[in-house]
Motif scaffolding. Sequence first.
Motif, short mmCIF file in Angstrom:
data_model
loop_
_atom_site.label_atom_id
_atom_site.label_comp_id
_atom_site.label_asym_id
_atom_site.label_seq_id
_atom_site.Cartn_x
_atom_site.Cartn_y
_atom_site.Cartn_z
N THR A 17 -7.78 -9.66 3.63
CA THR A 17 -6.98 -9.20 4.74
C THR A 17 -6.79 -7.69 5.04
N ARG A 18 -7.13 -7.02 3.94
CA ARG A 18 -6.81 -5.43 3.84
C ARG A 18 -7.88 -4.63 3.74
N PHE A 19 -8.10 -3.64 4.63
CA PHE A 19 -9.13 -2.82 4.78
C PHE A 19 -9.34 -2.04 3.59
N MET A 20 -10.62 -1.77 3.01
CA MET A 20 -10.97 -1.10 1.94
C MET A 20 -11.94 -0.16 2.20
N ILE A 21 -12.13 0.91 1.48
CA ILE A 21 -13.15 1.77 1.49
C ILE A 21 -13.54 2.35 0.17
N GLU A 22 -15.01 2.25 0.10
CA GLU A 22 -15.57 2.86 -1.43
C GLU A 22 -15.58 4.54 -1.42
N CYS A 23 -15.30 4.83 -2.62
CA CYS A 23 -15.49 6.18 -3.03
C CYS A 23 -17.03 6.47 -3.33
N ASP A 24 -17.60 7.38 -2.73
CA ASP A 24 -18.87 7.73 -3.08
C ASP A 24 -19.21 8.54 -4.42
N GLY A 25 -17.89 8.81 -4.79
CA GLY A 25 -18.23 9.46 -6.25
C GLY A 25 -18.11 8.40 -7.29
N CYS A 26 -17.06 7.73 -7.49
CA CYS A 26 -16.68 6.83 -8.74
C CYS A 26 -17.24 5.50 -8.39
N GLN A 27 -17.61 4.97 -7.05
CA GLN A 27 -17.94 3.69 -6.48
C GLN A 27 -16.81 2.89 -6.77
N ASP A 28 -15.49 3.30 -7.04
CA ASP A 28 -14.22 2.34 -6.86
C ASP A 28 -13.70 2.06 -5.54
N TRP A 29 -13.25 0.86 -5.15
CA TRP A 29 -12.85 0.56 -3.89
C TRP A 29 -11.40 0.79 -3.77
N PHE A 30 -10.72 1.18 -2.61
CA PHE A 30 -9.36 1.67 -2.44
C PHE A 30 -8.91 1.19 -0.96
N HIS A 31 -7.69 0.55 -0.93
CA HIS A 31 -7.12 0.14 0.28
C HIS A 31 -6.92 1.47 1.20
N GLY A 32 -7.29 1.42 2.34
CA GLY A 32 -7.11 2.34 3.31
C GLY A 32 -5.64 2.82 3.24
N SER A 33 -4.67 1.95 3.25
CA SER A 33 -3.37 2.35 3.25
C SER A 33 -2.79 3.09 2.06
N CYS A 34 -3.43 2.79 0.89
CA CYS A 34 -3.04 3.55 -0.38
C CYS A 34 -3.78 4.96 -0.39
N VAL A 35 -4.68 5.37 0.34
CA VAL A 35 -5.31 6.59 0.11
C VAL A 35 -5.31 7.13 1.72
N GLY A 36 -4.60 6.51 2.47
CA GLY A 36 -4.37 7.21 3.68
C GLY A 36 -5.41 7.40 4.74
N VAL A 37 -6.40 6.37 4.70
CA VAL A 37 -7.46 6.33 5.60
C VAL A 37 -7.44 5.16 6.47
N GLU A 38 -7.41 5.33 7.77
CA GLU A 38 -7.25 4.20 8.86
C GLU A 38 -8.80 3.74 9.18
N GLU A 39 -8.97 2.42 9.17
CA GLU A 39 -10.17 1.88 9.39
C GLU A 39 -10.85 2.40 10.43
N GLU A 40 -10.17 2.80 11.61
CA GLU A 40 -10.98 3.24 12.83
C GLU A 40 -11.45 4.70 12.51
N ALA A 41 -10.86 5.24 11.67
CA ALA A 41 -11.28 6.74 11.31
C ALA A 41 -12.34 6.43 10.09
N ALA A 42 -12.54 5.64 9.48
CA ALA A 42 -13.45 5.54 8.45
C ALA A 42 -14.76 5.66 9.04
N ALA A 43 -14.91 5.19 10.30
CA ALA A 43 -16.41 5.23 10.71
C ALA A 43 -17.08 6.62 10.95
N GLU A 44 -16.03 7.50 10.90
CA GLU A 44 -16.34 9.15 11.21
C GLU A 44 -16.67 9.71 9.75
#
Length: 90
Positions: A17-44
């Motif tokens: 139920t929570r948006f996550m984004i993968e780091c291209d450096g370490c390949q770990d996954w992060f909740h957008g809310s924990c790292v300050g990335v909104e799902e809509e902004a991630a596409a950019e």
Amino acid sequence: MASVPVYCLCRLPYDVTRFMIECDGCQDWFHGSCVGVEEEAAAEIDLYHCPQCAVLRGPSVMKRRRAPPKPAPGDADAGRPVRTGSAQFV
């Protein structure tokens, strides 16, 4: 008993139920809310670096925006709609 993998800075298991984004450096996954990335902004984002990787590899890289095509020199009708029946339209 098998352990459940944990992700993000918060070290919680995956939650669909929570948006996550993968780091291209370490390949770990992060909740957008924990790292300050909104799902809509991630596409950019072209390359995402988590807070730890940003220190080592630099900040995240945004996608380049394409500029609208420039009108040809001397084109007086540039930016105006093409009229039906005109030589340009036909």
